[in-house]
Design a protein around this motif. Sequence first.
Motif: not given
Length: 269
Positions: A216-232
């Motif tokens: 669930r944590v991994s999915e939340q981090l992946e699904g957040g409002n990121r603007t640049d692919p591959g960067l968090y």
Amino acid sequence: MRLSVRFGVLLLGGLLGSLYLFNAYAGRGASPARGVSARNQARQHAVRAAMQHAWGGYRRFAFGRDELQPLTQTGNDRWGNWSITLLDSLDTLRLMRLAEYDEAKRHVQHVDFGRSPDGFKVNVFEMIIRALGGLLGAYELDGDPMLLRKADECAQTLVRAFGTPTGLNYALMDVNDRGWTGGSRVSLAEAGTMQLEFKQLARLTGKREYWRMAERVSEQLEGGNRTDPGLYPMFVSVETGQYAPLPVYSVGAHADSFYEYLLKQHLLD
């Protein structure tokens, strides 16, 4: 997210190099195995002697405490009185086949993961990688069920930090006050450096809730409002799952171990 080949080679190379320095020891006498060069034998002995020196100081002046304070030759409990140096050192002591391991393992039985000094706020990230990770590493090398039981006890305390709307963990928690945790946001490293420990604990105990929590944590981090692919981005809200501020990136402090765990999770899965 894809990591560069160079980064992967450096990471795996460092791990294999460390294991190579240790795996020549055939027993408690630390006799180097045949085929090891004289230069590497000297390195092996130097690494082992450094560990014995460091552990000797801790054992003499601060055994069972969180940290050794070498200048005053005393100990402190600044990590919550969970014997964190001892837990974090277990797998190294076992890997090096040092006689001191048995004494350290006996102490583990007396660590109370349900208590910490009054008013103390446990750092969840540090306890996952050092306390839980140290116990799991020792169990994998030793096989003693007591170590796995204590790892499960540790995890049962830490999972309370994940009781947020998003499933992301609070950065800090008061172990004694079950109704209190704190911090409205966590760093990328604090949220993304727990999957190895909880997934492996799920494998070893059969408790799938640990695995689901990590996913669930991994999915939340992946699904957040990121603007640049591959960067968090470096920080994320535990209440909304949104990254802020955007875009602030790092592969150093507050983020480094997240990227390490991406590769390690791939190898584990």
